[in-house]
Design a protein around this motif. Structure first.
Motif, mmCIF file in Angstrom:
data_model
loop_
_atom_site.group_PDB
_atom_site.id
_atom_site.type_symbol
_atom_site.label_atom_id
_atom_site.label_comp_id
_atom_site.label_asym_id
_atom_site.label_seq_id
_atom_site.Cartn_x
_atom_site.Cartn_y
_atom_site.Cartn_z
ATOM 1 N N ALA A 1 8.648 8.771 7.381
ATOM 2 C CA ALA A 1 7.945 7.738 8.119
ATOM 3 C C ALA A 1 8.140 7.857 9.625
ATOM 4 O O ALA A 1 7.357 7.295 10.393
ATOM 5 N N VAL A 2 9.200 8.579 10.054
ATOM 6 C CA VAL A 2 9.437 8.751 11.485
ATOM 7 C C VAL A 2 9.460 10.215 11.906
ATOM 8 O O VAL A 2 9.434 10.519 13.107
ATOM 9 N N MET B 1 0.829 -1.202 0.000
ATOM 10 C CA MET B 1 0.000 0.000 0.000
ATOM 11 C C MET B 1 0.867 1.256 0.000
ATOM 12 O O MET B 1 0.564 2.240 -0.707
ATOM 13 N N VAL B 2 1.957 1.269 0.777
ATOM 14 C CA VAL B 2 2.842 2.429 0.790
ATOM 15 C C VAL B 2 3.484 2.627 -0.580
ATOM 16 O O VAL B 2 3.674 3.756 -1.046
ATOM 17 N N LEU B 3 3.802 1.519 -1.250
ATOM 18 C CA LEU B 3 4.390 1.617 -2.577
ATOM 19 C C LEU B 3 3.433 2.222 -3.599
ATOM 20 O O LEU B 3 3.848 2.933 -4.516
ATOM 21 N N SER C 1 12.177 2.651 3.585
ATOM 22 C CA SER C 1 13.054 2.196 2.497
ATOM 23 C C SER C 1 12.596 2.674 1.131
ATOM 24 O O SER C 1 13.339 2.538 0.155
ATOM 25 N N ILE C 2 11.390 3.230 1.049
ATOM 26 C CA ILE C 2 10.880 3.765 -0.212
ATOM 27 C C ILE C 2 11.389 5.193 -0.364
ATOM 28 O O ILE C 2 11.210 6.020 0.543
ATOM 29 N N PRO C 3 12.028 5.538 -1.473
ATOM 30 C CA PRO C 3 12.636 6.882 -1.589
ATOM 31 C C PRO C 3 11.638 8.021 -1.439
ATOM 32 O O PRO C 3 11.986 9.078 -0.891
ATOM 33 N N VAL C 4 10.419 7.838 -1.906
ATOM 34 C CA VAL C 4 9.446 8.924 -1.827
ATOM 35 C C VAL C 4 9.083 9.231 -0.373
ATOM 36 O O VAL C 4 8.845 10.380 0.001
#
Length: 340
Positions: free
Chosen positions: A108-109, A52-54, A100-103
């Motif tokens: 995420a944190v 879903m994040v991808l 780990s996804i560049p976008v």
């Protein structure tokens, strides 16, 4: 060569199917993990979140909906180890996968969109630790340990809150992305990013659009919420929270009707199921009453036939006995006369 309208239509169809499939798959894996407590479903839950994040930036809706559900379970006393299995790996491992996804990266944190998940995870750890400690210590020692832990936890929480506030206040948007602020504050885009507000799919929907897009399911969804409250469990509680939050966000932006549609379909299905079960229950009661009446009538009729048969037998027996007596009596009299 396909025209521009055809390309846009195809993209819209793919977005509709893909977004609904992603959200429903993700939430299904969460519920299956809670219901079964299986590590296999927990792994599928992580993979669904990563996918879903991808594919969709609206994953922030899901990563905030699940913490709301877990907090509701804590408040209602429904929190178990299965909820921990469904949510804690999603926070730790899922956040690493998202980063780990560049976008997405360190957003995420660092973004406030994910702080609710971190806070809920810490709350779940604290509640489960208190339960585990309560089973080990006597009541008096447990009360002393609770006071000590609460004091230490309050100090640690105050320090964390101060650090978060110090970080958030440095940003003009308080750590929230423009997308999230548009959802939380419907007037944000029109004031600060007018080009986003000018897009037609970012406008608030009108009331007829709910009927146009959802049809009669929009009328059955409130009944489904009431039915879910009557039979409150892990699944129905999650469905109630999903429906309420989806209704709010769909009222902010018309394109988020894609998020509302699965929730409305599920709630309408619950309502239809209750209606049919009530009707079939009435039919079963009516059929049972009809069968009882038929059985009573047949017993009454058979009893009357048996009574009439018994009366006929007694009458025939009395008649035969009377004939025998009458035949015997004259012979005796004749014998006496002849003897004389």
């Amino acid at each position: 060569m396909p025209s521009t309208d055809d390309v846009l239509l195809r993209k819209a169809v793919v977005a509709c199917i893909g977004l609904r499939t992603h959200s429903v798959l993700m939430l299904l894996c969460v519920l299956q993990t809670v219901n079964t407590g299986s590590l296999r479903w927990g792994t599928l839950n992580l993979m669904a979140y990563f996918y879903m994040v991808l594919s969709w930036g609206g994953y922030s809706f899901v990563i905030n909906l699940i913490p709301i559900y877990c907090l509701a379970c804590v408040a209602t006393g429904r929190l178990t180890g299965r909820h921990y299995l469904a949510f804690a790996p999603l926070v730790f491992v899922g956040t690493l996968l998202a980063a780990s996804i560049p976008v997405v990266g360190f957003n995420a944190v660092l973004m406030s969109e994910h702080f609710g998940a971190f806070f809920t995870c810490a709350t779940m750890h604290a509640v489960l630790l208190v339960r585990w400690t309560k089973g080990l210590l006597p009541p008096r020692q447990f009360e002393f340990a609770t006071r000590l832990v609460l004091l230490a936890g309050a100090c640690a929480l105050a320090g964390v809150v101060l650090m978060v506030l110090g970080y958030v206040l440095q940003s003009p948007t308080f750590g929230w992305t423009g997308r999230s602020l548009t959802l939380l504050d419907p007037t944000y885009a029109s004031r600060f990013v007018p080009i986003i507000a000018s897009v037609s799919e970012h406008q608030p929907p009108s009331w007829p659009s709910y009927i146009t897009d959802l049809h009669f399911a929009a009328l059955l969804a409130p009944a489904g919420i009431m039915s879910s409250f009557r039979k409150l469990d892990n699944g129905t509680l999650f469905l109630i929270l999903y429906g309420i939050t989806a209704v709010y966000f769909s009222g902010v932006m018309v394109r988020l009707m894609l998020v509302l549609a699965p929730a409305v379909c599920c709630l309408a299905g619950v309502a239809i199921s209750d209606i049919l079960s009530t009707l079939t229950g009435s039919l079963k009661t009516g059929l049972q009453s009809f069968k009882d009446a038929i059985n009573g009538i047949s017993r009454t009729v058979s009893g009357r036939f048996l009574d009439s048969g018994a009366d006929d037998d007694s009458t025939a027996a009395a008649t035969s006995d009377g004939g025998v007596l009458s035949s015997k009596t004259p012979s005796k009299k004749g014998g006496r006369r002849s003897g004389r």
